[in-house]
Scaffold this motif. Structure first.
Motif, short mmCIF file in Angstrom:
data_model
loop_
_atom_site.label_atom_id
_atom_site.label_comp_id
_atom_site.label_asym_id
_atom_site.label_seq_id
_atom_site.Cartn_x
_atom_site.Cartn_y
_atom_site.Cartn_z
N ALA A 116 0.84 -1.21 0.00
CA ALA A 116 0.00 0.00 0.00
C ALA A 116 0.87 1.25 0.00
N ASP A 117 1.95 1.26 0.79
CA ASP A 117 2.86 2.40 0.81
C ASP A 117 3.44 2.66 -0.57
N HIS A 118 3.79 1.59 -1.27
CA HIS A 118 4.35 1.74 -2.62
C HIS A 118 3.32 2.32 -3.58
N GLN A 119 2.08 1.85 -3.47
CA GLN A 119 1.04 2.37 -4.37
C GLN A 119 0.70 3.81 -4.06
N ILE A 120 0.60 4.14 -2.79
CA ILE A 120 0.27 5.51 -2.40
C ILE A 120 1.38 6.47 -2.77
N GLY A 121 2.61 6.05 -2.54
CA GLY A 121 3.76 6.92 -2.81
C GLY A 121 4.36 6.77 -4.19
N SER A 122 3.70 5.99 -5.05
CA SER A 122 4.18 5.74 -6.42
C SER A 122 5.65 5.29 -6.41
N LEU A 123 6.00 4.42 -5.46
CA LEU A 123 7.36 3.91 -5.36
C LEU A 123 7.53 2.72 -6.30
N PRO A 124 8.72 2.53 -6.84
CA PRO A 124 8.94 1.39 -7.73
C PRO A 124 8.92 0.07 -6.96
N PRO A 125 8.46 -1.00 -7.60
CA PRO A 125 8.48 -2.30 -6.93
C PRO A 125 9.91 -2.81 -6.74
N HIS A 126 10.08 -3.68 -5.78
CA HIS A 126 11.39 -4.29 -5.53
C HIS A 126 11.21 -5.61 -4.83
N ASP A 127 12.27 -6.39 -4.74
CA ASP A 127 12.22 -7.66 -3.99
C ASP A 127 12.66 -7.46 -2.58
#
Length: 127
Positions: A116-127
Motif C-alpha cells: 500500500a505504501d508503494h502504491q500511495i507513494g508511487s514507489l517502484p516495486p522491488h524484492d
C-alpha cells in the motif's frame, strides 16, 4: 476456517511444489485456508487490529482507541479473528489481552501495508 490453520506444520512445502504444493487435495486445502485468512484481512478494522497486535499485546480498550471503531464492533472483529485462530487471548485480572497467533501473520500484514505504501507513494516495486 479449519482447525488445521493453527495446527499445521510450521513450514510444510513452502515452495508450493511437491505433495502439499498447488495440486492435489492437500494443496487445495492449503489454498482454501490461505484464501480464508486473506478474506479476514480484507477488512479495514481487522487489518488495523492485526497491525496493532503485531506491535505487542493489547486489550479491547487499547484496540478500540487504535482503530477508531466502536467497542462492540471491535469485540466482534476480535471474536472472528480468535475463532479463526489468528489471535490468542489470555486473562489479566478482569481484562482480556489479545496477541497475534504467530509471526507469519505479523509479516503478512506488514507486507500488505508495504505494498500500500508503494502504491500511495508511487514507489517502484522491488524484492
Amino acid at each position: 476456517m479449519t482447525s488445521r490453520t493453527s495446527g499445521a506444520p510450521a513450514h510444510a512445502s513452502q515452495s508450493g511444489t511437491g505433495e502439499a504444493g498447488w495440486a492435489g487435495e492437500a494443496g487445495g486445502e492449503r489454498l482454501v485456508v490461505a484464501a480464508s485468512i486473506l478474506a479476514l484481512l480484507a477488512d479495514r478494522t481487522r487489518l488495523a487490529l492485526l497491525h496493532r497486535l503485531g506491535e505487542g499485546e493489547a486489550d479491547v480498550t487499547t484496540l478500540t482507541e487504535v482503530c477508531g471503531a466502536p467497542r462492540p464492533s471491535v469485540s466482534q472483529h476480535l471474536a472472528k479473528l480468535r475463532l479463526a485462530g489468528l489471535v490468542t487471548t489470555r486473562k489479566d485480572g478482569r481484562r482480556v489481552v489479545y496477541s497475534l497467533g504467530h509471526g507469519h501473520l505479523r509479516r503478512l500484514v506488514g507486507e500488505a501495508l508495504s505494498v500500500a505504501d508503494h502504491q500511495i507513494g508511487s514507489l517502484p516495486p522491488h524484492d
